[in-house]
Design a protein around this motif. Structure first.
Motif, PDB file in Angstrom:
ATOM      1  N   ASN A  55       0.815  -1.222   0.000  1.00 40.70           N
ATOM      2  CA  ASN A  55       0.000   0.000   0.000  1.00 40.70           C
ATOM      3  C   ASN A  55       0.851   1.276   0.000  1.00 40.70           C
ATOM      4  OD1 ASN A  55       0.895  -0.395   2.616  1.00 40.70           O
ATOM      5  ND2 ASN A  55      -0.976   0.358   3.594  1.00 40.70           N
ATOM      6  N   TYR A  56       2.186   1.141   0.068  1.00 42.45           N
ATOM      7  CA  TYR A  56       3.078   2.289  -0.015  1.00 42.45           C
ATOM      8  C   TYR A  56       3.305   2.629  -1.491  1.00 42.45           C
ATOM      9  CZ  TYR A  56       7.156   5.302   0.802  1.00 42.45           C
ATOM     10  OH  TYR A  56       8.028   6.359   0.843  1.00 42.45           O
ATOM     11  N   PRO A  57       3.195   3.884  -1.895  1.00 42.70           N
ATOM     12  CA  PRO A  57       3.395   4.254  -3.302  1.00 42.70           C
ATOM     13  C   PRO A  57       4.770   3.810  -3.825  1.00 42.70           C
ATOM     14  CG  PRO A  57       2.501   6.102  -2.059  1.00 42.70           C
ATOM     15  CD  PRO A  57       2.859   5.053  -1.061  1.00 42.70           C
ATOM     16  N   ASN A  58       4.795   3.153  -4.987  1.00 44.26           N
ATOM     17  CA  ASN A  58       6.050   2.669  -5.585  1.00 44.26           C
ATOM     18  C   ASN A  58       6.845   1.801  -4.603  1.00 44.26           C
ATOM     19  OD1 ASN A  58       5.702   4.149  -8.071  1.00 44.26           O
ATOM     20  ND2 ASN A  58       6.327   6.002  -6.954  1.00 44.26           N
ATOM     21  N   SER A  59       6.128   0.908  -3.926  1.00 39.65           N
ATOM     22  CA  SER A  59       6.762   0.098  -2.883  1.00 39.65           C
ATOM     23  C   SER A  59       7.882  -0.781  -3.423  1.00 39.65           C
ATOM     24  CB  SER A  59       5.715  -0.762  -2.177  1.00 39.65           C
ATOM     25  OG  SER A  59       5.065  -1.621  -3.105  1.00 39.65           O
ATOM     26  N   ALA A  60       7.704  -1.370  -4.613  1.00 42.02           N
ATOM     27  CA  ALA A  60       8.731  -2.265  -5.164  1.00 42.02           C
ATOM     28  C   ALA A  60      10.041  -1.513  -5.402  1.00 42.02           C
ATOM     29  CB  ALA A  60       8.226  -2.896  -6.472  1.00 42.02           C
ATOM     30  N   ARG A  61       9.962  -0.347  -6.019  1.00 37.02           N
ATOM     31  CA  ARG A  61      11.163   0.433  -6.291  1.00 37.02           C
ATOM     32  C   ARG A  61      11.818   0.904  -4.986  1.00 37.02           C
ATOM     33  NH1 ARG A  61      10.472   5.895  -9.558  1.00 37.02           N
ATOM     34  NH2 ARG A  61       9.359   4.469 -10.957  1.00 37.02           N
ATOM     35  N   MET A  62      11.003   1.333  -4.033  1.00 34.53           N
ATOM     36  CA  MET A  62      11.553   1.838  -2.781  1.00 34.53           C
ATOM     37  C   MET A  62      12.168   0.722  -1.946  1.00 34.53           C
ATOM     38  SD  MET A  62      12.235   4.652  -1.455  1.00 34.53           S
ATOM     39  CE  MET A  62      11.150   5.737  -2.387  1.00 34.53           C
ATOM     40  N   ASN A  63      11.554  -0.482  -1.986  1.00 36.44           N
ATOM     41  CA  ASN A  63      12.132  -1.619  -1.269  1.00 36.44           C
ATOM     42  C   ASN A  63      13.488  -2.003  -1.851  1.00 36.44           C
ATOM     43  OD1 ASN A  63      10.341  -2.279   0.862  1.00 36.44           O
ATOM     44  ND2 ASN A  63       8.901  -3.215  -0.571  1.00 36.44           N
ATOM     45  N   ALA A  64      13.600  -1.903  -3.186  1.00 34.95           N
ATOM     46  CA  ALA A  64      14.885  -2.192  -3.829  1.00 34.95           C
ATOM     47  C   ALA A  64      15.941  -1.178  -3.364  1.00 34.95           C
ATOM     48  CB  ALA A  64      14.735  -2.153  -5.342  1.00 34.95           C
ATOM     49  N   PHE A  65      15.529   0.076  -3.227  1.00 34.14           N
ATOM     50  CA  PHE A  65      16.433   1.134  -2.760  1.00 34.14           C
ATOM     51  C   PHE A  65      16.903   0.850  -1.331  1.00 34.14           C
ATOM     52  CE2 PHE A  65      16.744   5.098  -0.266  1.00 34.14           C
ATOM     53  CZ  PHE A  65      17.801   5.723  -0.929  1.00 34.14           C
ATOM     54  N   LEU A  66      15.947   0.454  -0.456  1.00 34.03           N
ATOM     55  CA  LEU A  66      16.292   0.170   0.937  1.00 34.03           C
ATOM     56  C   LEU A  66      17.177  -1.070   1.052  1.00 34.03           C
ATOM     57  CD1 LEU A  66      12.823   0.888   2.625  1.00 34.03           C
ATOM     58  CD2 LEU A  66      14.892   2.302   2.776  1.00 34.03           C
ATOM     59  N   THR A  67      16.892  -2.076   0.242  1.00 34.09           N
ATOM     60  CA  THR A  67      17.713  -3.293   0.251  1.00 34.09           C
ATOM     61  C   THR A  67      19.154  -2.972  -0.120  1.00 34.09           C
ATOM     62  OG1 THR A  67      15.806  -4.668  -0.315  1.00 34.09           O
ATOM     63  CG2 THR A  67      17.989  -5.604  -0.744  1.00 34.09           C
ATOM     64  N   GLN A  68      19.327  -2.090  -1.121  1.00 39.90           N
ATOM     65  CA  GLN A  68      20.668  -1.689  -1.533  1.00 39.90           C
ATOM     66  C   GLN A  68      21.365  -0.909  -0.434  1.00 39.90           C
ATOM     67  OE1 GLN A  68      22.225  -2.630  -4.515  1.00 39.90           O
ATOM     68  NE2 GLN A  68      23.977  -1.856  -3.333  1.00 39.90           N
ATOM     69  N   LYS A  69      20.608  -0.056   0.261  1.00 39.84           N
ATOM     70  CA  LYS A  69      21.171   0.717   1.376  1.00 39.84           C
ATOM     71  C   LYS A  69      21.728  -0.222   2.454  1.00 39.84           C
ATOM     72  CE  LYS A  69      20.457   5.341   1.193  1.00 39.84           C
ATOM     73  NZ  LYS A  69      21.449   6.368   1.599  1.00 39.84           N
ATOM     74  N   VAL A  70      20.943  -1.251   2.781  1.00 36.96           N
ATOM     75  CA  VAL A  70      21.363  -2.214   3.802  1.00 36.96           C
ATOM     76  C   VAL A  70      22.587  -2.994   3.329  1.00 36.96           C
ATOM     77  CG1 VAL A  70      20.706  -4.299   5.064  1.00 36.96           C
ATOM     78  CG2 VAL A  70      19.076  -2.418   4.843  1.00 36.96           C
ATOM     79  N   ALA A  71      22.569  -3.392   2.066  1.00 41.70           N
ATOM     80  CA  ALA A  71      23.703  -4.142   1.520  1.00 41.70           C
ATOM     81  C   ALA A  71      24.984  -3.308   1.556  1.00 41.70           C
ATOM     82  CB  ALA A  71      23.389  -4.579   0.084  1.00 41.70           C
ATOM     83  N   ASP A  72      24.856  -2.031   1.195  1.00 42.00           N
ATOM     84  CA  ASP A  72      26.025  -1.144   1.238  1.00 42.00           C
ATOM     85  C   ASP A  72      26.546  -0.993   2.672  1.00 42.00           C
ATOM     86  OD1 ASP A  72      25.804  -0.760  -1.479  1.00 42.00           O
ATOM     87  OD2 ASP A  72      24.787   1.186  -1.307  1.00 42.00           O
ATOM     88  N   ALA A  73      25.608  -0.854   3.609  1.00 36.88           N
ATOM     89  CA  ALA A  73      25.991  -0.709   5.014  1.00 36.88           C
ATOM     90  C   ALA A  73      26.693  -1.973   5.511  1.00 36.88           C
ATOM     91  CB  ALA A  73      24.766  -0.420   5.869  1.00 36.88           C
ATOM     92  N   GLN A  74      26.151  -3.137   5.153  1.00 38.71           N
ATOM     93  CA  GLN A  74      26.766  -4.395   5.582  1.00 38.71           C
ATOM     94  C   GLN A  74      28.173  -4.541   5.003  1.00 38.71           C
ATOM     95  OE1 GLN A  74      23.630  -6.993   4.212  1.00 38.71           O
ATOM     96  NE2 GLN A  74      22.786  -7.243   6.284  1.00 38.71           N
ATOM     97  N   ALA A  75      28.343  -4.111   3.771  1.00 38.59           N
ATOM     98  CA  ALA A  75      29.657  -4.207   3.125  1.00 38.59           C
ATOM     99  C   ALA A  75      30.667  -3.285   3.831  1.00 38.59           C
ATOM    100  CB  ALA A  75      29.542  -3.836   1.647  1.00 38.59           C
ATOM    101  N   GLN A  76      30.223  -2.064   4.173  1.00 41.79           N
ATOM    102  CA  GLN A  76      31.098  -1.117   4.867  1.00 41.79           C
ATOM    103  C   GLN A  76      31.500  -1.658   6.238  1.00 41.79           C
ATOM    104  OE1 GLN A  76      32.485   1.597   3.900  1.00 41.79           O
ATOM    105  NE2 GLN A  76      31.378   2.277   2.089  1.00 41.79           N
ATOM    106  N   VAL A  77      30.530  -2.205   6.951  1.00 45.23           N
ATOM    107  CA  VAL A  77      30.801  -2.757   8.278  1.00 45.23           C
ATOM    108  C   VAL A  77      31.762  -3.937   8.184  1.00 45.23           C
ATOM    109  CG1 VAL A  77      29.763  -3.999  10.223  1.00 45.23           C
ATOM    110  CG2 VAL A  77      28.676  -1.936   9.342  1.00 45.23           C
ATOM    111  N   ALA A  78      31.549  -4.811   7.212  1.00 45.95           N
ATOM    112  CA  ALA A  78      32.415  -5.975   7.043  1.00 45.95           C
ATOM    113  C   ALA A  78      33.851  -5.553   6.756  1.00 45.95           C
ATOM    114  CB  ALA A  78      31.882  -6.858   5.919  1.00 45.95           C
ATOM    115  N   ASP A  79      34.011  -4.529   5.919  1.00 44.45           N
ATOM    116  CA  ASP A  79      35.359  -4.042   5.591  1.00 44.45           C
ATOM    117  C   ASP A  79      36.072  -3.508   6.833  1.00 44.45           C
ATOM    118  OD1 ASP A  79      35.086  -4.721   2.954  1.00 44.45           O
ATOM    119  OD2 ASP A  79      34.548  -2.676   2.278  1.00 44.45           O
ATOM    120  N   VAL A  80      35.342  -2.722   7.619  1.00 41.07           N
ATOM    121  CA  VAL A  80      35.951  -2.137   8.808  1.00 41.07           C
ATOM    122  C   VAL A  80      36.294  -3.203   9.834  1.00 41.07           C
ATOM    123  CG1 VAL A  80      35.579  -0.575  10.764  1.00 41.07           C
ATOM    124  CG2 VAL A  80      34.818   0.090   8.489  1.00 41.07           C
TER     125      VAL A  80
END
Length: 405
Positions: A55-80
């Motif tokens: 029910n969130y507008p453009n939920s599929a696109r926004m979920n993809a954006f959030l998933t990428q944000k989390v993946a980037d964060a996990q990668a940064q944390v793993a590197d550190v």
């Protein structure tokens, strides 16, 4: 190993019912939050799946954006974590954001150095005292802007009131000083611009009754026999001078030089110690009479009118020395005034600052316009002066209750 997940922070819900979605990072049981820039209503968020609902507008696109944000964060944390044996939650947050989180106390130290040329030494000293007070509460200097939140501010307010036994006015000032530095950091773009956590903690100001001397009490003070107390005579004259010279602050009375007084026009022109602004005003007959008591035959224009401070060259050349001297002389004068107050049986403690209250209240009682009183007191806003108008109004109400029937 740090854990990362998406959370909807409903405690930060805005006026439209939307709350921000954050990346929450937990390391060694310490949580840090990184904004995603996305907001949603509680009904549009699936907390278990950490996803926006359909029910969130453009939920599929926004979920993809959030998933990428989390993946980037996990990668940064793993590197550190891979390159460092020990790393804090704060450092991991910095790695995710790609921007350093400034140390709060180091920033305050630098900021204090900058403003010393703008504000008086005493004001800078007061700021420093309140910062040190907060540092004592925190217990260490390894403290960062991201550590400041509404809960911490509320805890500090409770510490001031319950542990230190501070009143509402002091507690309010303790938060106000910290808020000034926090807001300055936002203006300098060192931290993200957002609603300050200090704005959400409200401390009611205490309704402190302002004391002042009425006409009879002033007359009693003037007639008090101080023939055996020459130092007390000077302090009484300074108090009375302030009353009859528009409520001039005692620090400015102490620093008043002969070159600041125009005998022909009966006007004083000087830079006010607190505001650092030039102030010109005419003094009344009684104030002139007091000044004339101390006028030597051959006056040095740089000499102080009241024989309390010495060495004007050093006083005005060393702000720290000036501040220490002023505080010491004011304390001594307050001791003498307190004893005078006891002798004339005042129902309150007499001290120098009451001269301003006495001038303002009596001036309004005598019909002086509040704008004029405000100007003489060198108030930045007429709202400050309205406190005295309220006192006069309350006295009028009492007079009606007592004498009209």
């Amino acid at each position: 190993m740090a854990s990362i997940k998406l959370v909807l922070r409903t405690q930060q819900e805005d006026g439209t019912g939307q709350s921000p979605i954050y990346i929450r990072l937990i390391k060694d049981r310490k949580a840090k939050f990184v904004t995603t820039g996305v907001k949603a209503k509680a009904s549009e968020w699936d907390d278990e799946k950490q996803r926006l609902k359909k029910n969130y507008p453009n939920s599929a696109r926004m979920n993809a954006f959030l998933t990428q944000k989390v993946a980037d964060a996990q990668a940064q944390v793993a590197d550190v974590e891979r390159t460092r044996k020990s790393v804090s939650a704060r450092k991991l947050k910095e790695a995710i954001k790609g921007k350093e989180d400034p140390n709060f106390f180091n920033y305050c130290d630098r900021r204090l150095e900058k403003i010393k040329s703008i504000v008086s030494y005493r004001t800078a000293d007061i700021y420093n005292i309140y910062i040190k007070k907060f540092e004592k509460f925190i217990g260490h200097r390894d403290f960062y802007f991201s550590d400041i939140n509404t809960t911490l501010v509320g805890d500090y307010a409770n510490y001031c009131k319950k542990t230190l036994k501070n009143g509402n006015t002091t507690t309010h000032m303790s938060l106000k000083i910290l808020r000034i530095f926090y807001n300055d950091a936002m203006k300098e773009e060192l931290i993200p611009y957002a609603v300050s956590p200090f704005e959400k903690v409200k401390i009611p100001k205490s309704n402190v009754e302002r004391q002042y001397l009425n006409k009879q009490q002033l007359e009693d003070l003037e007639n008090l026999d101080l023939s055996q107390k020459p130092h007390a005579v000077v302090h009484r004259d300074m108090f009375l001078f302030s009353v009859y010279a528009g409520g001039l602050r005692i620090s400015d009375v102490l620093l008043l030089q002969w070159k600041s007084y125009n005998e022909e026009t009966k006007k004083i022109t000087k830079v006010i110690q607190k505001t650092q602004k030039q102030h010109t005003f005419k003094i009344g007959t009684k104030a002139v009479e007091i000044i004339n008591k101390y006028k030597p035959k051959n006056s040095n224009p740089d000499a102080f009118i009241f024989p309390v401070l010495e060495n004007p060259e050093r006083i005005f050349g060393d702000e720290q020395f000036k501040s220490l001297k002023l505080r010491g002389k004011i304390r001594l004068g307050d001791v003498h005034l307190d004893k005078m107050g006891e002798e004339i049986k005042l129902p309150f403690k007499l001290h120098f600052h009451l001269s301003r209250h006495t001038f303002a209240t009596n001036a309004l009682n005598n019909g002086m316009r509040i704008e004029y009183v405000s100007k003489l007191l060198d108030h930045s806003s007429i709202r400050q002066t309205q406190v005295y108008a309220k006192i006069v109004s309350e006295e009028l109400d009492n007079a009606v209750d007592n004498f009209i029937f």
